[in-house]
Design a protein around this motif. Structure first.
Motif, PDB file in Angstrom:
ATOM      1  N   TRP A  65      60.901  76.615 -44.887  1.00  0.00           N
ATOM      2  CA  TRP A  65      60.777  75.757 -43.701  1.00  0.00           C
ATOM      3  C   TRP A  65      60.715  74.289 -44.127  1.00  0.00           C
ATOM      4  CZ3 TRP A  65      57.462  77.653 -39.000  1.00  0.00           C
ATOM      5  CH2 TRP A  65      57.869  78.944 -38.633  1.00  0.00           C
ATOM      6  N   ASP A  66      60.001  74.036 -45.211  1.00  0.00           N
ATOM      7  CA  ASP A  66      59.870  72.676 -45.737  1.00  0.00           C
ATOM      8  C   ASP A  66      61.225  72.138 -46.194  1.00  0.00           C
ATOM      9  OD1 ASP A  66      58.766  70.331 -46.894  1.00  0.00           O
ATOM     10  OD2 ASP A  66      58.501  71.354 -48.814  1.00  0.00           O
ATOM     11  N   LYS A  67      61.925  72.941 -46.981  1.00  0.00           N
ATOM     12  CA  LYS A  67      63.194  72.499 -47.569  1.00  0.00           C
ATOM     13  C   LYS A  67      64.316  72.419 -46.532  1.00  0.00           C
ATOM     14  CE  LYS A  67      66.464  73.872 -51.197  1.00  0.00           C
ATOM     15  NZ  LYS A  67      66.786  74.902 -52.205  1.00  0.00           N
ATOM     16  N   LYS A  68      64.428  73.447 -45.711  1.00  0.00           N
ATOM     17  CA  LYS A  68      65.577  73.570 -44.814  1.00  0.00           C
ATOM     18  C   LYS A  68      65.398  72.803 -43.505  1.00  0.00           C
ATOM     19  CE  LYS A  68      68.245  77.452 -42.905  1.00  0.00           C
ATOM     20  NZ  LYS A  68      67.547  77.865 -41.706  1.00  0.00           N
ATOM     21  N   ASP A  69      64.173  72.792 -42.994  1.00  0.00           N
ATOM     22  CA  ASP A  69      63.947  72.219 -41.662  1.00  0.00           C
ATOM     23  C   ASP A  69      62.966  71.057 -41.660  1.00  0.00           C
ATOM     24  OD1 ASP A  69      65.453  74.197 -39.840  1.00  0.00           O
ATOM     25  OD2 ASP A  69      64.246  75.523 -41.084  1.00  0.00           O
ATOM     26  N   ASN A  70      62.460  70.709 -42.842  1.00  0.00           N
ATOM     27  CA  ASN A  70      61.515  69.605 -42.945  1.00  0.00           C
ATOM     28  C   ASN A  70      60.338  69.785 -41.983  1.00  0.00           C
ATOM     29  OD1 ASN A  70      60.617  67.179 -44.072  1.00  0.00           O
ATOM     30  ND2 ASN A  70      61.482  65.972 -42.393  1.00  0.00           N
ATOM     31  N   THR A  71      59.806  71.016 -41.975  1.00  0.00           N
ATOM     32  CA  THR A  71      58.687  71.331 -41.092  1.00  0.00           C
ATOM     33  C   THR A  71      57.827  72.418 -41.735  1.00  0.00           C
ATOM     34  OG1 THR A  71      58.082  71.820 -38.798  1.00  0.00           O
ATOM     35  CG2 THR A  71      59.844  73.158 -39.746  1.00  0.00           C
ATOM     36  N   VAL A  72      56.712  72.717 -41.107  1.00  0.00           N
ATOM     37  CA  VAL A  72      55.819  73.793 -41.541  1.00  0.00           C
ATOM     38  C   VAL A  72      55.336  74.530 -40.296  1.00  0.00           C
ATOM     39  CG1 VAL A  72      54.975  72.865 -43.733  1.00  0.00           C
ATOM     40  CG2 VAL A  72      53.935  72.094 -41.594  1.00  0.00           C
ATOM     41  N   PRO A  73      54.799  75.742 -40.449  1.00  0.00           N
ATOM     42  CA  PRO A  73      54.260  76.448 -39.282  1.00  0.00           C
ATOM     43  C   PRO A  73      53.132  75.658 -38.619  1.00  0.00           C
ATOM     44  CG  PRO A  73      54.520  77.951 -41.143  1.00  0.00           C
ATOM     45  CD  PRO A  73      54.755  76.569 -41.670  1.00  0.00           C
ATOM     46  N   ASP A  74      52.946  75.906 -37.330  1.00  0.00           N
ATOM     47  CA  ASP A  74      51.839  75.291 -36.602  1.00  0.00           C
ATOM     48  C   ASP A  74      50.532  76.040 -36.850  1.00  0.00           C
ATOM     49  OD1 ASP A  74      53.223  73.147 -35.008  1.00  0.00           O
ATOM     50  OD2 ASP A  74      54.422  74.893 -34.444  1.00  0.00           O
ATOM     51  N   ALA A  75      50.651  77.297 -37.245  1.00  0.00           N
ATOM     52  CA  ALA A  75      49.517  78.130 -37.658  1.00  0.00           C
ATOM     53  C   ALA A  75      50.136  79.301 -38.417  1.00  0.00           C
ATOM     54  CB  ALA A  75      48.710  78.618 -36.462  1.00  0.00           C
ATOM     55  N   ILE A  76      49.289  80.056 -39.104  1.00  0.00           N
ATOM     56  CA  ILE A  76      49.803  81.230 -39.811  1.00  0.00           C
ATOM     57  C   ILE A  76      48.832  82.385 -39.619  1.00  0.00           C
ATOM     58  CG2 ILE A  76      48.781  80.605 -42.045  1.00  0.00           C
ATOM     59  CD1 ILE A  76      51.566  81.512 -43.248  1.00  0.00           C
ATOM     60  N   ILE A  77      49.364  83.565 -39.380  1.00  0.00           N
ATOM     61  CA  ILE A  77      48.531  84.760 -39.219  1.00  0.00           C
ATOM     62  C   ILE A  77      48.679  85.621 -40.474  1.00  0.00           C
ATOM     63  CG2 ILE A  77      48.196  86.911 -37.923  1.00  0.00           C
ATOM     64  CD1 ILE A  77      49.177  85.359 -35.418  1.00  0.00           C
ATOM     65  N   ILE A  78      47.548  85.967 -41.075  1.00  0.00           N
ATOM     66  CA  ILE A  78      47.550  86.879 -42.225  1.00  0.00           C
ATOM     67  C   ILE A  78      47.148  88.258 -41.713  1.00  0.00           C
ATOM     68  CG2 ILE A  78      46.629  87.367 -44.514  1.00  0.00           C
ATOM     69  CD1 ILE A  78      45.832  84.414 -44.737  1.00  0.00           C
ATOM     70  N   GLU A  79      48.080  89.185 -41.777  1.00  0.00           N
ATOM     71  CA  GLU A  79      47.840  90.535 -41.251  1.00  0.00           C
ATOM     72  C   GLU A  79      47.503  91.464 -42.410  1.00  0.00           C
ATOM     73  OE1 GLU A  79      49.851  91.769 -37.411  1.00  0.00           O
ATOM     74  OE2 GLU A  79      50.879  93.011 -38.877  1.00  0.00           O
ATOM     75  N   GLY A 104      47.651  72.794 -49.141  1.00  0.00           N
ATOM     76  CA  GLY A 104      48.603  71.905 -49.809  1.00  0.00           C
ATOM     77  C   GLY A 104      49.648  71.371 -48.847  1.00  0.00           C
ATOM     78  N   TYR A 105      50.135  72.234 -47.962  1.00  0.00           N
ATOM     79  CA  TYR A 105      51.140  71.800 -46.976  1.00  0.00           C
ATOM     80  C   TYR A 105      50.502  70.991 -45.844  1.00  0.00           C
ATOM     81  CZ  TYR A 105      54.846  74.371 -49.291  1.00  0.00           C
ATOM     82  OH  TYR A 105      55.780  74.785 -50.217  1.00  0.00           O
ATOM     83  N   GLU A 106      49.226  71.276 -45.536  1.00  0.00           N
ATOM     84  CA  GLU A 106      48.516  70.434 -44.568  1.00  0.00           C
ATOM     85  C   GLU A 106      48.475  68.991 -45.072  1.00  0.00           C
ATOM     86  OE1 GLU A 106      45.180  72.947 -42.125  1.00  0.00           O
ATOM     87  OE2 GLU A 106      44.659  72.382 -44.173  1.00  0.00           O
ATOM     88  N   ALA A 107      48.170  68.832 -46.365  1.00  0.00           N
ATOM     89  CA  ALA A 107      48.094  67.490 -46.951  1.00  0.00           C
ATOM     90  C   ALA A 107      49.464  66.818 -46.937  1.00  0.00           C
ATOM     91  CB  ALA A 107      47.554  67.577 -48.377  1.00  0.00           C
ATOM     92  N   LYS A 108      50.494  67.580 -47.289  1.00  0.00           N
ATOM     93  CA  LYS A 108      51.844  67.004 -47.355  1.00  0.00           C
ATOM     94  C   LYS A 108      52.314  66.516 -45.991  1.00  0.00           C
ATOM     95  CE  LYS A 108      56.606  67.916 -48.718  1.00  0.00           C
ATOM     96  NZ  LYS A 108      57.544  68.783 -49.442  1.00  0.00           N
ATOM     97  N   TYR A 109      52.035  67.314 -44.939  1.00  0.00           N
ATOM     98  CA  TYR A 109      52.527  66.984 -43.596  1.00  0.00           C
ATOM     99  C   TYR A 109      51.484  66.267 -42.734  1.00  0.00           C
ATOM    100  CZ  TYR A 109      57.019  69.317 -44.152  1.00  0.00           C
ATOM    101  OH  TYR A 109      58.292  69.659 -44.556  1.00  0.00           O
ATOM    102  N   GLU A 110      50.283  66.065 -43.316  1.00  0.00           N
ATOM    103  CA  GLU A 110      49.185  65.431 -42.575  1.00  0.00           C
ATOM    104  C   GLU A 110      48.999  66.110 -41.214  1.00  0.00           C
ATOM    105  OE1 GLU A 110      50.243  61.294 -42.492  1.00  0.00           O
ATOM    106  OE2 GLU A 110      49.463  60.952 -44.514  1.00  0.00           O
TER     107      GLU A 110
END
Length: 350
Positions: free
Chosen positions: A147-161, A197-203
């Motif tokens: 998502w970072d490389k291709k769309d310059n974005t990250v998830p808005d949240a993530i679910i760990i199942e 780490g991605y929170e920091a990168k995308y603030e």
């Protein structure tokens, strides 16, 4: 008091998401009830139009139409609440389902049963929040990197199942038998660390939500202490008055014993957890031929699939239990009576 669950500009009073359950188990009635109580209610889009008269002729048309209808009905039940849809990555015409949900004004899209690599590009320019489901650090890493490389974005949240969840599971069958929860806690902590780490990168805040066998307040507090922002609960909502499933499906949970809950092979190509019944006993003996293909999932080949998952799951929703796949979580046997959504939420927040 618990912190509200914030996903972007969405705020749920209670840090709980109701897990999406298809076919026909979590539709507008259950999702609307959970949302009205302050949680995040989730509609499963899996063959959502199965009760429509044109479903056998044109399942895609029936499904897309009913996505909009169920979102509309859930909104009436919870006009100020937060609502999501669960769309399986394995769904045929996945992009059409995503676009229809966005067009119908859904707040967030939760996506698992595969890695939702194309979701950001399908949903671009929309305000809908995107929430992938993962079960391992490896899967989380792939999603974040792509998502970072291709769309310059990250998830808005993530679910760990986790391994105690119901439905399709992101584990090998032997892992579901052997995995110990303390070991899985370490996996959760690694995924949370990756997310930071991605929170920091995308603030940007990316809340992590934990799912799978979370039975009570103590379980929830354990995961919050690991750094999670909320939990996802599904199985406990099946035996509620508001759940969209037939009463016989709910009674199957109430009547089952721990030894009745087994790991099964799904046509999706992933293991699943379900209640042992006559249908699963027949499926264990050999392939059950498909009478009509409903074009539901990409991996399925009607000529070789062990059984038709659409027929098996619609039979479950309709209460035809002897012909049904009864998906459930590991703790389904602990549900012993029909309650309300409010009463189930009190197990965590009462």
């Amino acid at each position: 008091m618990y912190k509200p669950l914030k996903i972007g500009n969405l705020i749920a009073k209670l840090p709980v998401i109701q897990g999406g359950m298809g076919v026909g188990i979590s539709l507008s009635s259950l999702a609307g009830a959970v949302s009205a109580q302050g949680g995040i209610g989730v509609i499963s889009t899996a063959q959502i139009g199965f009760t429509e008269p044109d479903f056998d002729v044109n399942p895609l048309k029936a499904n897309l139409r009913m996505i909009g209808e169920h979102i509309k009905m859930a909104r009436k039940l919870a006009p100020k609440g937060v609502l999501g849809v669960n769309i399986m990555v394995a769904t045929q015409n996945y992009a059409s389902y995503v676009k229809e949900a966005i067009k119908s004004g859904i707040d967030l899209i939760i996506s698992g049963a595969g890695l939702p690599m194309e979701l950001p590009s399908i949903a671009k320019e929309s305000q809908t929040k995107l929430v992938p489901i993962v079960s391992s650090l490896k899967a989380a890493n792939v999603i974040f990197k792509m998502w970072d490389k291709k769309d310059n974005t990250v998830p808005d949240a993530i679910i760990i199942e986790g391994p105690k969840a119901g439905g399709h599971l992101g584990f090998k069958p032997e892992e579901l038998e052997d995995i110990s929860l303390p070991d899985y806690d370490k996996e959760i902590e690694k995924i949370i660390e990756l997310t930071k780490g991605y929170e920091a990168k995308y603030e940007k805040e990316i809340p992590v939500i934990i799912a799978g066998g979370i039975e009570n307040k103590a379980d929830m507090e354990h995961y919050l202490s690991l750094g999670a922002e909320g939990i996802q609960v599904a199985t406990k909502f099946v035996t509620t008055k508001e759940c969209d499933a037939d009463i016989k499906y709910k009674e199957a949970y109430i009547n089952c014993k721990e030894e009745d809950i087994i790991i099964v092979k799904s046509p999706v190509g992933m293991p699943g957890r379900a209640i042992r019944n006559k249908f699963m006993e027949r499926a264990a003996l050999g392939r059950i031929p498909v009478r009509k293909c409903h074009n539901c999932i990409i991996p399925c080949n009607p000529a070789t699939t062990p059984y038709c998952i659409t027929d098996a799951l619609t039979n479950a929703a309709k209460g035809n239990l002897d012909e049904a796949l009864l998906f459930c979580g590991a703790n389904a046997y602990k549900e012993t009576r029909i309650r309300t959504v409010k009463e189930v939420l009190a197990d965590y927040f009462g």
